[in-house]
Write a protein that holds these residues in place. Structure first.
Motif, PDB file in Angstrom:
ATOM      1  N   GLN A  58      38.276  45.925  46.054  1.00 20.03           N
ATOM      2  CA  GLN A  58      38.227  44.862  45.054  1.00 20.03           C
ATOM      3  C   GLN A  58      38.680  43.533  45.667  1.00 20.03           C
ATOM      4  OE1 GLN A  58      36.454  45.021  42.799  1.00 20.03           O
ATOM      5  NE2 GLN A  58      37.253  44.668  40.753  1.00 20.03           N
ATOM      6  N   LEU A  95      36.373  40.140  46.017  1.00 22.66           N
ATOM      7  CA  LEU A  95      36.781  38.789  45.625  1.00 22.66           C
ATOM      8  C   LEU A  95      36.506  37.795  46.756  1.00 22.66           C
ATOM      9  CD1 LEU A  95      38.353  36.871  43.634  1.00 22.66           C
ATOM     10  CD2 LEU A  95      40.351  37.398  45.043  1.00 22.66           C
ATOM     11  N   HIS A 146      38.432  42.181  36.389  1.00 26.45           N
ATOM     12  CA  HIS A 146      38.340  42.615  37.782  1.00 26.45           C
ATOM     13  C   HIS A 146      39.612  43.266  38.309  1.00 26.45           C
ATOM     14  CE1 HIS A 146      40.430  38.858  38.368  1.00 26.45           C
ATOM     15  NE2 HIS A 146      40.335  38.882  39.688  1.00 26.45           N
ATOM     16  N   LEU A 172      34.667  36.598  36.531  1.00 23.91           N
ATOM     17  CA  LEU A 172      35.531  37.753  36.774  1.00 23.91           C
ATOM     18  C   LEU A 172      35.558  38.589  35.500  1.00 23.91           C
ATOM     19  CD1 LEU A 172      38.385  35.544  38.275  1.00 23.91           C
ATOM     20  CD2 LEU A 172      36.814  36.989  39.614  1.00 23.91           C
ATOM     21  N   VAL A 187      32.854  39.158  40.124  1.00 28.80           N
ATOM     22  CA  VAL A 187      33.562  40.381  40.495  1.00 28.80           C
ATOM     23  C   VAL A 187      33.658  41.220  39.231  1.00 28.80           C
ATOM     24  CG1 VAL A 187      35.628  41.389  41.512  1.00 28.80           C
ATOM     25  CG2 VAL A 187      34.923  39.084  42.195  1.00 28.80           C
ATOM     26  N   THR A 195      43.158  35.816  43.684  1.00 31.64           N
ATOM     27  CA  THR A 195      42.219  35.085  42.825  1.00 31.64           C
ATOM     28  C   THR A 195      42.709  33.656  42.594  1.00 31.64           C
ATOM     29  OG1 THR A 195      41.673  37.150  41.694  1.00 31.64           O
ATOM     30  CG2 THR A 195      41.047  35.090  40.586  1.00 31.64           C
TER      31      THR A 195
END
Ligand code: ADP
Ligand code: MG
Length: 275
Positions: A171, A175, A191, A188, A101, A207
């Motif tokens: 976003q 993920l 991110h 990541l 990401v 996350t």
């Protein structure tokens, strides 16, 4: 299939999930005086490690993640994933096993496609190109189940084009897409840096949840001191293409922002202030 290879080669507890040895990369075609972006990076991650990478702008953090993802060829060094040498494996062939990401919410999703089409694409990442996933009821239910914990209402908008979503929603979707193929390694790169604080919090919580649920191994670059202190079991600091600090376990848990500043004299304002 790629995903099976990575799972199948991890024998016993001793094989690192990721082993980087002597990574070197200089951009600019080796012009005299060009400074290496990676200047001999060694790093090993055990299965389940969550390593946070900090370092000033230009330290080589993104170049490190790009190298692992196979965005470009290295000048020197080797990359092994679960004991398998992937140094020369093309980026697209690492796609199901190593996902990422980026900072920019526009990169991880296809704007013109709907949420469910994006998820279907992500689901077959690393699979043969011909494999098409029928968007049947069972599949849609599973997509809703993945989206619901985000509490952004995306589960009720499966047929909405992604272009209509906010940056934060995109976003969060990026993920979910990144973990769809059950990757061996999640990358990541700042991110949450482009998101407003509340949305950043939502994406960060998501996350931690997906990493824990799937037992993923992760490498996360951040400029946010609080994130660096609070997140993960490893902290890696880069400077001028090298790893200057790599702490783990109890030492990492006990670390405070003041320690970082004091012990390692980090002189990057943006990093100290967080973002
Ligand atoms: N694709 C590229 N082409 C040329 N130079 C690059 C490229 N990517 C990174 N660099 C250079 O490599 C160095 C490290 O950059 P980067 O890895 O992006 O740093 P960080 O992510 O730590 O801010 C910088 O000097 C940057 O300008
Ligand atoms: Mg970067």
């Amino acid at each position: 299939m790629a995903a099976e290879v990575s799972a199948g080669t991890a024998k016993g507890g001793d094989t690192p999930l990721l082993a980087l040895r002597g990574l070197r990369k200089t951009f600019g075609g080796g012009l005299p005086g060009a400074r290496p972006a990676l200047d001999g990076v060694d790093l090993s991650l055990a299965p389940g490690d969550f390593a946070v990478i900090i370092g000033s702008n230009g330290a080589g953090k993104s170049t490190l993640l790009n190298s692992i993802a196979g965005t470009f060829a290295l000048d020197a060094g080797t990359i092994a994933l679960s004991g398998r040498d992937i140094t020369r494996l093309a980026g697209h062939r690492r796609a199901g096993m190593i996902t990422r990401v980026f900072q920019d919410p526009m990169i991880g999703t296809a704007a013109a496609m709907t949420i469910e089409e994006n998820l279907a694409l992500a689901e077959r990442r690393g699979q043969p190109r011909r494999l098409r996933l029928a968007l049947d009821r069972r599949r849609r239910d599973s997509y809703r189940d993945r989206l619901r914990p985000l509490a952004l209402g995306l589960e009720d908008r499966l047929t909405t084009p992604v272009a209509l979503l906010s940056g934060g929603q995109r976003q969060a979707l990026s993920l979910i897409m990144a973990v769809m193929s059950r990757p061996a390694l999640l990358l990541l790169d700042e991110h949450t840096a482009a998101l407003d604080p509340r949305t950043a919090e939502i994406v960060m919580e998501a996350t931690l949840r997906v990493v824990a649920e799937q037992g993923l191994t992760a490498l996360m670059v951040t400029h946010n001191m609080r994130q660096a202190i609070e997140t993960g079991n490893r902290l890696v600091m880069m400077d001028a293409g090298r790893i200057r600090l790599d702490i783990a376990g109890p030492e990492k848990s006990a670390l405070t922002a003041a320690d970082l500043v004091e012990k390692f004299r980090i002189d990057n304002d943006r990093m100290l202030l967080g973002s």
